[in-house]
Design a protein around this motif. Structure first.
Motif, mmCIF file in Angstrom:
data_model
loop_
_atom_site.group_PDB
_atom_site.id
_atom_site.type_symbol
_atom_site.label_atom_id
_atom_site.label_comp_id
_atom_site.label_asym_id
_atom_site.label_seq_id
_atom_site.Cartn_x
_atom_site.Cartn_y
_atom_site.Cartn_z
ATOM 1 N N ILE A 122 52.802 36.031 70.233
ATOM 2 C CA ILE A 122 53.409 34.986 71.061
ATOM 3 C C ILE A 122 53.616 33.724 70.229
ATOM 4 O O ILE A 122 54.678 33.091 70.291
ATOM 5 C CB ILE A 122 52.537 34.718 72.303
ATOM 6 C CG1 ILE A 122 52.567 35.935 73.233
ATOM 7 C CG2 ILE A 122 52.996 33.452 73.031
ATOM 8 C CD1 ILE A 122 51.465 35.947 74.282
ATOM 9 N N ASP A 123 52.621 33.370 69.441
ATOM 10 C CA ASP A 123 52.744 32.213 68.554
ATOM 11 C C ASP A 123 53.948 32.378 67.638
ATOM 12 O O ASP A 123 54.755 31.464 67.481
ATOM 13 C CB ASP A 123 51.454 32.059 67.738
ATOM 14 C CG ASP A 123 51.532 30.933 66.732
ATOM 15 O OD1 ASP A 123 51.631 29.764 67.154
ATOM 16 O OD2 ASP A 123 51.487 31.227 65.516
ATOM 17 N N ARG A 124 54.087 33.558 67.073
ATOM 18 C CA ARG A 124 55.218 33.777 66.161
ATOM 19 C C ARG A 124 56.538 33.741 66.920
ATOM 20 O O ARG A 124 57.525 33.192 66.432
ATOM 21 C CB ARG A 124 55.082 35.107 65.437
ATOM 22 C CG ARG A 124 56.232 35.288 64.451
ATOM 23 C CD ARG A 124 56.041 36.415 63.511
ATOM 24 N NE ARG A 124 56.996 36.310 62.418
ATOM 25 C CZ ARG A 124 57.292 37.285 61.613
ATOM 26 N NH1 ARG A 124 56.695 38.444 61.752
ATOM 27 N NH2 ARG A 124 58.158 37.124 60.650
ATOM 28 N N ALA A 125 56.560 34.302 68.117
ATOM 29 C CA ALA A 125 57.793 34.304 68.906
ATOM 30 C C ALA A 125 58.250 32.872 69.191
ATOM 31 O O ALA A 125 59.447 32.565 69.100
ATOM 32 C CB ALA A 125 57.581 35.071 70.203
ATOM 33 N N PHE A 126 57.307 31.990 69.511
ATOM 34 C CA PHE A 126 57.663 30.590 69.731
ATOM 35 C C PHE A 126 58.188 29.963 68.457
ATOM 36 O O PHE A 126 59.168 29.218 68.478
ATOM 37 C CB PHE A 126 56.456 29.790 70.251
ATOM 38 C CG PHE A 126 56.313 29.834 71.743
ATOM 39 C CD1 PHE A 126 57.105 29.034 72.555
ATOM 40 C CD2 PHE A 126 55.387 30.665 72.338
ATOM 41 C CE1 PHE A 126 56.983 29.060 73.927
ATOM 42 C CE2 PHE A 126 55.248 30.700 73.711
ATOM 43 C CZ PHE A 126 56.043 29.895 74.520
ATOM 44 N N ARG A 127 57.554 30.252 67.337
ATOM 45 C CA ARG A 127 57.998 29.669 66.068
ATOM 46 C C ARG A 127 59.381 30.194 65.681
ATOM 47 O O ARG A 127 60.204 29.448 65.165
ATOM 48 C CB ARG A 127 56.976 29.930 64.973
ATOM 49 C CG ARG A 127 55.717 29.146 65.237
ATOM 50 C CD ARG A 127 54.658 29.267 64.186
ATOM 51 N NE ARG A 127 53.464 28.587 64.636
ATOM 52 C CZ ARG A 127 53.315 27.273 64.682
ATOM 53 N NH1 ARG A 127 54.278 26.490 64.277
ATOM 54 N NH2 ARG A 127 52.194 26.735 65.124
ATOM 55 N N LEU A 128 59.634 31.465 65.939
ATOM 56 C CA LEU A 128 60.953 32.032 65.642
ATOM 57 C C LEU A 128 62.016 31.391 66.522
ATOM 58 O O LEU A 128 63.116 31.087 66.061
ATOM 59 C CB LEU A 128 60.941 33.547 65.836
ATOM 60 C CG LEU A 128 60.111 34.343 64.841
ATOM 61 C CD1 LEU A 128 60.045 35.804 65.252
ATOM 62 C CD2 LEU A 128 60.683 34.217 63.435
ATOM 63 N N SER A 129 61.686 31.202 67.813
ATOM 64 C CA SER A 129 62.647 30.570 68.728
ATOM 65 C C SER A 129 62.923 29.133 68.312
ATOM 66 O O SER A 129 64.043 28.653 68.400
ATOM 67 C CB SER A 129 62.110 30.584 70.156
ATOM 68 O OG SER A 129 62.089 31.892 70.649
ATOM 69 N N HIS A 130 61.903 28.439 67.840
ATOM 70 C CA HIS A 130 62.037 27.038 67.427
ATOM 71 C C HIS A 130 62.843 26.916 66.144
ATOM 72 O O HIS A 130 63.684 26.028 66.008
ATOM 73 C CB HIS A 130 60.645 26.430 67.239
ATOM 74 C CG HIS A 130 60.660 24.995 66.841
ATOM 75 N ND1 HIS A 130 61.080 23.996 67.686
ATOM 76 C CD2 HIS A 130 60.311 24.392 65.677
ATOM 77 C CE1 HIS A 130 60.991 22.831 67.062
ATOM 78 N NE2 HIS A 130 60.516 23.041 65.842
#
Length: 194
Positions: A122-130
């Motif tokens: 989830i942390d990575r998904a947020f960073r990828l979206s950002h």
């Protein structure tokens, strides 16, 4: 290990190790892809400012107090931690992957590693979206490797020897995730001619 392979690990060890590594990478990548999909679904329909605000709120929080880990994003209700849509649906990927393994072959241990991996995904998904970075191979994500220990500590025993996540809370977390697992279909019914 099958009886015919006992005592022959040196002969088969490389192949076994390679298969185990591939299975682990597949498991990790499936959970990572699920998190990316869910974050994208949550952000879909939000305007640019709403998306930015949503992502920044996550990026300003820590692993211990992220509002998106709580049902209804309400960090004031600790009994709801790790039961939010994003955590439950990501964590459900683990149960989806293992649902065809016979119950007597499952570990008796709580699926802490799968939940930790879900949180990291989830942390990575947020960073990828950002950042707009393409997903790539989740197994090689260095931040996850570095942060894994920190997140595992969320599930360790406190100074009084009690688990930080009680058995009752684990039951609710697992139930919330399993609610997103598709029911197992029988191969017998699909092989019967109509």
């Amino acid at each position: 290990m099958p009886n015919e392979m006992k005592g022959q690990y040196s002969q088969f060890g490389g192949a076994i190790s390679e298969m185990a590594t591939e299975s682990l990478q597949g498991w990790r990548n499936s959970i990572g892809e699920a998190a990316i999909t869910i974050v994208d679904q949550i952000l879909d329909g939000k305007n640019e400012e709403e998306r930015k605000s949503f992502i920044e709120r996550r990026n300003r929080s820590t692993f211990e107090n992220c509002p998106y880990y709580f049902r209804d994003n309400n960090a004031e209700r600790p009994e709801d931690i790790f039961q939010s849509r994003i955590v439950s649906e990501t964590f459900a990927t683990h149960f989806e992957i293992i649902k065809n393994i016979p119950d007597d072959s499952h570990s008796e241990a709580l699926p802490k590693a799968a939940l930790v991996l879900s949180i990291l995904a989830i942390d990575r998904a947020f960073r990828l979206s950002h950042n707009g970075i393409p997903p790539g191979d989740f197994s090689s994500y260095q931040r996850a490797k570095n942060s894994g220990t920190i997140i595992h500590q969320l599930f360790e025993k406190d100074e009084n020897g009690r688990g930080r996540v009680s058995a009752q809370l684990w039951s609710r977390i697992i139930a919330a995730a399993k609610a997103h697992v598709k029911p197992q279909t029988s191969n017998i019914a699909s092989s019967i001619p109509s």
